[in-house]
Each structure stands twice: as structure tokens, then as C-alpha cells.
Design a protein around this motif. Structure first.
Motif, PDB file in Angstrom:
ATOM      1  N   ASP A  78       0.839  -1.216   0.000  1.00 39.75           N
ATOM      2  CA  ASP A  78       0.000   0.000   0.000  1.00 39.75           C
ATOM      3  C   ASP A  78       0.867   1.257   0.000  1.00 39.75           C
ATOM      4  OD1 ASP A  78      -2.344  -1.525   0.128  1.00 39.75           O
ATOM      5  OD2 ASP A  78      -2.260  -1.631   2.306  1.00 39.75           O
ATOM      6  N   PHE A  79       1.948   1.202   0.778  1.00 40.61           N
ATOM      7  CA  PHE A  79       2.862   2.346   0.830  1.00 40.61           C
ATOM      8  C   PHE A  79       3.557   2.526  -0.523  1.00 40.61           C
ATOM      9  CE2 PHE A  79       1.984   2.085   5.233  1.00 40.61           C
ATOM     10  CZ  PHE A  79       2.436   3.241   5.842  1.00 40.61           C
ATOM     11  N   ASP A  80       3.944   1.426  -1.164  1.00 35.95           N
ATOM     12  CA  ASP A  80       4.586   1.496  -2.485  1.00 35.95           C
ATOM     13  C   ASP A  80       3.654   2.140  -3.509  1.00 35.95           C
ATOM     14  OD1 ASP A  80       7.075   0.351  -1.885  1.00 35.95           O
ATOM     15  OD2 ASP A  80       6.292  -1.688  -2.069  1.00 35.95           O
ATOM     16  N   LYS A 106       8.346   0.119   6.368  1.00 38.01           N
ATOM     17  CA  LYS A 106       7.545   1.238   5.861  1.00 38.01           C
ATOM     18  C   LYS A 106       8.295   2.562   6.022  1.00 38.01           C
ATOM     19  CE  LYS A 106       3.353  -1.278   7.100  1.00 38.01           C
ATOM     20  NZ  LYS A 106       2.292  -1.439   8.119  1.00 38.01           N
ATOM     21  N   GLN A 107       9.037   2.692   7.109  1.00 42.30           N
ATOM     22  CA  GLN A 107       9.845   3.894   7.301  1.00 42.30           C
ATOM     23  C   GLN A 107      10.899   4.017   6.211  1.00 42.30           C
ATOM     24  OE1 GLN A 107      11.416   4.355  11.293  1.00 42.30           O
ATOM     25  NE2 GLN A 107       9.605   3.375  12.159  1.00 42.30           N
ATOM     26  N   ASP A 108      11.539   2.894   5.874  1.00 39.73           N
ATOM     27  CA  ASP A 108      12.578   2.899   4.833  1.00 39.73           C
ATOM     28  C   ASP A 108      12.018   3.312   3.478  1.00 39.73           C
ATOM     29  OD1 ASP A 108      14.457   2.141   6.678  1.00 39.73           O
ATOM     30  OD2 ASP A 108      14.424   0.014   6.156  1.00 39.73           O
ATOM     31  N   ILE A 109      10.749   2.954   3.234  1.00 32.65           N
ATOM     32  CA  ILE A 109      10.106   3.354   1.974  1.00 32.65           C
ATOM     33  C   ILE A 109       9.910   4.866   1.941  1.00 32.65           C
ATOM     34  CG2 ILE A 109       7.966   3.222   0.634  1.00 32.65           C
ATOM     35  CD1 ILE A 109       7.638   0.358   1.706  1.00 32.65           C
ATOM     36  N   LEU A 110       9.464   5.435   3.062  1.00 35.83           N
ATOM     37  CA  LEU A 110       9.099   6.853   3.104  1.00 35.83           C
ATOM     38  C   LEU A 110      10.281   7.806   3.174  1.00 35.83           C
ATOM     39  CD1 LEU A 110       5.980   7.097   5.459  1.00 35.83           C
ATOM     40  CD2 LEU A 110       6.049   7.408   2.995  1.00 35.83           C
ATOM     41  N   LEU A 111      11.302   7.424   3.931  1.00 41.20           N
ATOM     42  CA  LEU A 111      12.376   8.364   4.267  1.00 41.20           C
ATOM     43  C   LEU A 111      12.984   9.101   3.071  1.00 41.20           C
ATOM     44  CD1 LEU A 111      14.212   6.631   7.236  1.00 41.20           C
ATOM     45  CD2 LEU A 111      13.061   8.837   7.260  1.00 41.20           C
ATOM     46  N   GLU A 115      12.772  13.222   2.281  1.00 43.00           N
ATOM     47  CA  GLU A 115      13.973  14.032   2.027  1.00 43.00           C
ATOM     48  C   GLU A 115      13.831  14.828   0.742  1.00 43.00           C
ATOM     49  OE1 GLU A 115      16.553  14.696   3.692  1.00 43.00           O
ATOM     50  OE2 GLU A 115      17.070  13.085   5.082  1.00 43.00           O
ATOM     51  N   SER A 116      13.300  14.178  -0.306  1.00 49.00           N
ATOM     52  CA  SER A 116      13.220  14.835  -1.618  1.00 49.00           C
ATOM     53  C   SER A 116      12.064  15.814  -1.711  1.00 49.00           C
ATOM     54  CB  SER A 116      13.070  13.773  -2.717  1.00 49.00           C
ATOM     55  OG  SER A 116      11.793  13.146  -2.638  1.00 49.00           O
ATOM     56  N   GLY A 117      11.106  15.702  -0.783  1.00 48.81           N
ATOM     57  CA  GLY A 117       9.939  16.572  -0.839  1.00 48.81           C
ATOM     58  C   GLY A 117       8.791  16.010  -1.643  1.00 48.81           C
ATOM     59  N   LEU A 118       8.974  14.811  -2.203  1.00 47.88           N
ATOM     60  CA  LEU A 118       7.892  14.173  -2.953  1.00 47.88           C
ATOM     61  C   LEU A 118       6.707  13.893  -2.032  1.00 47.88           C
ATOM     62  CD1 LEU A 118       6.972  12.806  -5.654  1.00 47.88           C
ATOM     63  CD2 LEU A 118       7.858  10.662  -4.693  1.00 47.88           C
ATOM     64  N   ILE A 119       7.007  13.442  -0.818  1.00 42.49           N
ATOM     65  CA  ILE A 119       5.975  13.137   0.175  1.00 42.49           C
ATOM     66  C   ILE A 119       5.993  14.187   1.277  1.00 42.49           C
ATOM     67  CG2 ILE A 119       5.286  11.520   1.994  1.00 42.49           C
ATOM     68  CD1 ILE A 119       4.606  10.530  -0.773  1.00 42.49           C
ATOM     69  N   ILE A 137      12.520   9.560  11.433  1.00 40.48           N
ATOM     70  CA  ILE A 137      11.291  10.246  11.018  1.00 40.48           C
ATOM     71  C   ILE A 137      11.156  11.553  11.781  1.00 40.48           C
ATOM     72  CG2 ILE A 137       8.762  10.162  11.088  1.00 40.48           C
ATOM     73  CD1 ILE A 137       9.729   8.332   8.968  1.00 40.48           C
ATOM     74  N   ARG A 138      11.379  11.482  13.082  1.00 42.12           N
ATOM     75  CA  ARG A 138      11.171  12.640  13.948  1.00 42.12           C
ATOM     76  C   ARG A 138      12.020  13.839  13.539  1.00 42.12           C
ATOM     77  NH1 ARG A 138      12.231  10.253  18.912  1.00 42.12           N
ATOM     78  NH2 ARG A 138      14.185  11.413  19.144  1.00 42.12           N
ATOM     79  N   SER A 139      13.230  13.561  13.061  1.00 40.08           N
ATOM     80  CA  SER A 139      14.121  14.660  12.704  1.00 40.08           C
ATOM     81  C   SER A 139      13.699  15.363  11.418  1.00 40.08           C
ATOM     82  CB  SER A 139      15.556  14.138  12.550  1.00 40.08           C
ATOM     83  OG  SER A 139      15.659  13.277  11.433  1.00 40.08           O
ATOM     84  N   ARG A 140      12.765  14.763  10.702  1.00 36.54           N
ATOM     85  CA  ARG A 140      12.332  15.337   9.422  1.00 36.54           C
ATOM     86  C   ARG A 140      10.965  16.003   9.495  1.00 36.54           C
ATOM     87  NH1 ARG A 140      15.741  11.182   8.691  1.00 36.54           N
ATOM     88  NH2 ARG A 140      17.128  11.172   6.874  1.00 36.54           N
ATOM     89  N   VAL A 141      10.406  16.088  10.685  1.00 35.23           N
ATOM     90  CA  VAL A 141       9.069  16.657  10.825  1.00 35.23           C
ATOM     91  C   VAL A 141       9.028  17.650  11.987  1.00 35.23           C
ATOM     92  CG1 VAL A 141       7.994  14.542   9.943  1.00 35.23           C
ATOM     93  CG2 VAL A 141       8.252  14.848  12.416  1.00 35.23           C
ATOM     94  N   GLN A 142       8.011  18.474  11.972  1.00 29.01           N
ATOM     95  CA  GLN A 142       7.691  19.294  13.137  1.00 29.01           C
ATOM     96  C   GLN A 142       6.666  18.528  13.980  1.00 29.01           C
ATOM     97  OE1 GLN A 142       9.265  22.264  13.858  1.00 29.01           O
ATOM     98  NE2 GLN A 142      10.480  21.650  12.090  1.00 29.01           N
ATOM     99  N   ILE A 143       6.662  18.774  15.268  1.00 29.07           N
ATOM    100  CA  ILE A 143       5.755  18.057  16.160  1.00 29.07           C
ATOM    101  C   ILE A 143       4.864  19.059  16.880  1.00 29.07           C
ATOM    102  CG2 ILE A 143       5.606  16.582  18.209  1.00 29.07           C
ATOM    103  CD1 ILE A 143       8.257  15.307  17.316  1.00 29.07           C
ATOM    104  N   PHE A 144       3.558  18.810  16.807  1.00 37.38           N
ATOM    105  CA  PHE A 144       2.591  19.693  17.445  1.00 37.38           C
ATOM    106  C   PHE A 144       1.704  18.879  18.387  1.00 37.38           C
ATOM    107  CE2 PHE A 144       3.128  21.666  13.128  1.00 37.38           C
ATOM    108  CZ  PHE A 144       3.900  22.740  13.559  1.00 37.38           C
ATOM    109  N   GLU A 145       1.601  19.345  19.618  1.00 39.54           N
ATOM    110  CA  GLU A 145       0.758  18.656  20.595  1.00 39.54           C
ATOM    111  C   GLU A 145      -0.628  19.298  20.631  1.00 39.54           C
ATOM    112  OE1 GLU A 145       0.632  17.418  25.331  1.00 39.54           O
ATOM    113  OE2 GLU A 145       2.190  18.770  24.600  1.00 39.54           O
TER     114      GLU A 145
END
Length: 398
Positions: A78-80, A106-111, A115-119, A137-145
Motif C-alpha cells: 500500500d505504501f509502495d 515502511k519507514q525505509d520506503i518513506l524516508l 527528504e526529496s519533498g515528494l511526500i 522520522i522525527r528529525s524530518r518533521v515538526q511536532i505539534f501537541e
């Protein structure tokens, strides 16, 4: 028939209930929509407080191709497929529910595509991402509570939702009871409202109608309409004030309402905010009692909770450490910091290693020059802090 919760799903951020610190006028997510720009981020918070609604509203307003996935239900294939779709569009928002459960494959698919901005990733989770989300993953996103919804916000949302129910009449007491019974979960409140509506023969939702469906007793609302947070406040203040009888009373009210989560959170805060260094063993004791309560469940959960709450009330108290940190944070917020002294930087060759000296102590400056001599920690007069202070002076040879 479509569920009420799905019928009222917001189409724009302004329609989302609560979370004004993120979606209010001039707030960060609202500004992203206004500027028609979005970055990868994770929303975390309790169930039913708006994570999915915010994500849905944002993609609706931005009109960017998007897909919803669930880290548990959707498989690697599904991720592919979503990645291939994104390549066709050139950009895609992928909303992943339960992202804390996303496995390494699944993380390896997304990472690389993050990085490229496609996702562009919008992750949704009830778990603290600082503990549960892979650092890559965490280092590539902002986190909002997201914040817990208040009863007033839930009532506002129920009033909006009632417009989708033909000829409905809802008594004020019934609305308040539904809001309270939901324990901050707006989705749960909507489901209760909908069941109550269809369980009547005249579309009139009274307190009695709702109580037949949801019989959780309301102990938070007395003749003065004291609310949920007032009882929690009274619970903490009774422990802080060293009154075991009042502490047990308010614990009983919270237990009768089945609100274990609020009890756990408040006890954990009290152990460190109000008891602190006066009795540092209390923190682990509270965690052990919470674990025991979770393991055995109600009604027996009341037993370990009663033991630890009584001990907390009888324990000596100290708020010295959190006051010290608050003062340090205040300096930091005002820009009163300064550079780390050269001799304790990573590359230093002049650092004096305390373990090479008598009593594992050597005199050297650790604070920045700008803060030299600053005192944040001021001990309270209790046996444990007095003993720590005595050991500290002995270590320095005073």
C-alpha cells in the motif's frame, strides 16, 4: 447510514473544535493554509480531540493530492502504491494514522521521499512522538501537541452537530452530561449524542435519556457546578496541603467517575511538583502504583491508588527543583545565557575531571561567564534536602 461524526467532519480549519493554539487566527497551522504552504508534521494527543479533523481540513483547503494510510492496517505494498501515485502528481500529502506503530520497512520506503519533498507527511498519534517515533522520522518533521478539549468546547461542537439531526431538542443538562461523560473525547460525545437521538421516539434528548445509555455517575458537578478540573485541582491541593482525608475524598470522586487517566497524570505531576526532593522515592512509588492499578483494573485499582495517595498527602513537601528550573528557563527566554565555558566544551583540553580529585570534586566554573555566581536552586528545610546539602558541603571540604 453515515455516522454523525463523519457527517460533520470539518472542511476547513476554522470549523475544527478547540486547538486554538494551533489553528486560531494568526497561529501556525492557520498561517500555513493562508500562505498555501505545508511541511511535514506530526499531531499528537488523546483520542477524539481533532487530529484527523485538522489533517482532513488542511488537505481540503490546500487542494493538494493526498492519501490516508494506517501504519497498522496498510501493508508495505500500500505504501509502495502511494509513492508511485505521488510520482505521477509530483507531490502528495500522506496522512498516516497510528504513526508510532510504523515498522522499519515502511519507514525505509518513506524516508528518501520525505527528504526529496515528494511526500509531505502528516502523522497522527496518541503516543508521545518524542518517545515512540523513530528518530529518523522525527528529525524530518515538526511536532505539534493537541490540547485536551474543555467541556465548553465539546458542548459547542455538540450544538453544531445537532443541526444535522432533524427536529432534535436537547436539554441543557443532557448536553453537559454528554460533554462530561466523554472525558474530553469529542468523537465519543458525538456517538453518544447520536445514539441518544435515535433511542427516543420524539427526538427530545433529556438527561434521563442519556443516563440510560451512559450511566457513568457525575460526581464532578455539585450544586455549585464545580467542574472536572475543579475536582482535579482540589485533589492536588489536598495532597499539597498534607490533608489525607480530603485527598482520599477527591480520589474517590475521580474513581467513581472512572477517570483513571486524569488520576495517573495528576499524581505523577504532584510527585515531582509538590513532593520533589523532600521525598524523591515518591516518584517511583507513584509509577509502581499506576502500573499496579493498570494491571488489575477497577474496582481493585482503587487499593494501590489509596495507599500511594495517602502516603503522598502525609509526605514532606518541596517545590525547590521545579522553581529552580523555572527561574533558569526565565533567564533563557530573556536571552540571559552566554557561551558555554571553554574548559567544559567537547573539544576542551583544560577540563578538570572531578573523579581524579578528593571526594570526586574539584572547583571549576560551569555556568557561562554572564551567569557566574547565579543561584537557581534554593533548598527547602526538609530532611532529605538537608542531608544532600550536608553531603555537598562535605564533598567541597567546607
Amino acid at each position: 447510514m453515515e455516522l454523525l461524526a463523519n457527517q460533520i467532519r470539518p472542511k476547513k480549519l476554522a470549523d475544527v473544535i478547540g486547538q486554538k493554539h494551533l489553528i486560531g487566527e494568526g497561529m501556525i497551522l492557520s498561517n500555513l493554509i493562508q500562505n498555501k504552504k505545508i511541511f511535514s508534521f506530526i499531531l499528537y494527543g488523546k483520542p477524539g480531540i481533532g487530529k484527523t479533523s485538522i489533517a482532513s481540513a488542511m488537505v481540503e483547503e490546500l487542494k493538494i493530492p493526498h492519501r490516508f494510510l494506517n501504519a497498522t492496517i496498510n501493508n508495505k505494498q500500500d505504501f509502495d502504491i502511494v509513492i508511485e501515485e505521488a510520482k505521477m502528481y509530483g507531490e502528495m500529502i500522506v496522512i498516516i494514522d497510528e504513526i508510532h506503530r510504523m515498522n522499519k520497512d515502511k519507514q525505509d520506503i518513506l524516508l528518501p521521499h520525505l527528504e526529496s519533498g515528494l511526500i509531505i507527511l502528516i502523522g497522527l498519534t496518541t503516543s508521545n512522538p518524542y518517545h515512540k517515533i523513530n528518530p529518523a522520522i522525527r528529525s524530518r518533521v515538526q511536532i505539534f501537541e493537541l490540547h485536551e478539549l474543555t467541556e465548553e468546547e465539546i458542548i459547542e461542537g455538540l450544538k453544531r452537530a445537532s443541526k444535522y439531526l432533524d427536529n432534535v431538542v436537547i436539554d441543557k443538562e443532557a448536553l453537559k452530561y454528554i460533554a462530561y461523560s466523554s472525558s474530553g473525547d469529542f468523537r465519543s460525545a458525538l456517538n453518544l449524542l447520536e445514539i441518544a437521538y435515535y433511542s427516543t421516539n420524539d427526538q427530545h434528548i433529556t438527561l434521563e435519556v442519556v443516563k440510560k445509555i451512559q450511566s457513568k455517575p457525575v460526581f464532578f458537578h455539585d450544586k455549585n457546578e464545580d467542574g472536572h478540573y475543579d475536582v482535579l485541582s482540589a485533589f492536588q491541593k489536598s495532597i499539597r496541603g498534607s490533608d489525607p482525608d480530603a485527598a482520599i475524598h477527591y480520589l474517590g470522586r475521580l474513581i467513581e467517575a472512572g477517570d483513571l487517566d486524569s488520576i495517573y497524570r495528576r499524581m505523577s505531576v504532584i510527585a515531582y511538583e509538590d513532593i520533589g526532593l523532600a521525598n524523591p522515592a515518591m516518584g517511583p512509588k507513584v509509577m509502581a502504583a499506576i502500573h499496579a492499578a493498570e494491571l488489575i483494573g477497577l474496582p481493585e485499582a482503587r487499593i494501590p491508588l489509596s495507599v500511594v495517595v495517602t502516603e503522598m498527602a502525609l509526605s514532606p513537601k518541596s517545590n525547590s527543583t521545579y522553581l529552580a528550573l523555572d527561574e533558569a528557563l526565565n533567564d533563557i527566554h530573556k536571552g540571559s545565557t552566554g557561551n558555554v565555558p571553554n574548559h567544559i566544551k567537547t573539544s576542551s583540553t583544560t577540563y578538570l575531571y572531578p573523579h581524579n580529585y578528593k571526594n570526586d570534586y574539584v572547583t571549576q566554573e560551569y555556568l557561562p561567564e554572564k551567569l557566574k555566581g547565579k543561584k537557581y536552586y534554593h533548598k527547602k528545610n526538609n530532611k532529605y534536602e538537608e542531608s544532600l546539602n550536608r553531603i555537598w558541603k562535605e564533598m567541597k571540604g567546607e
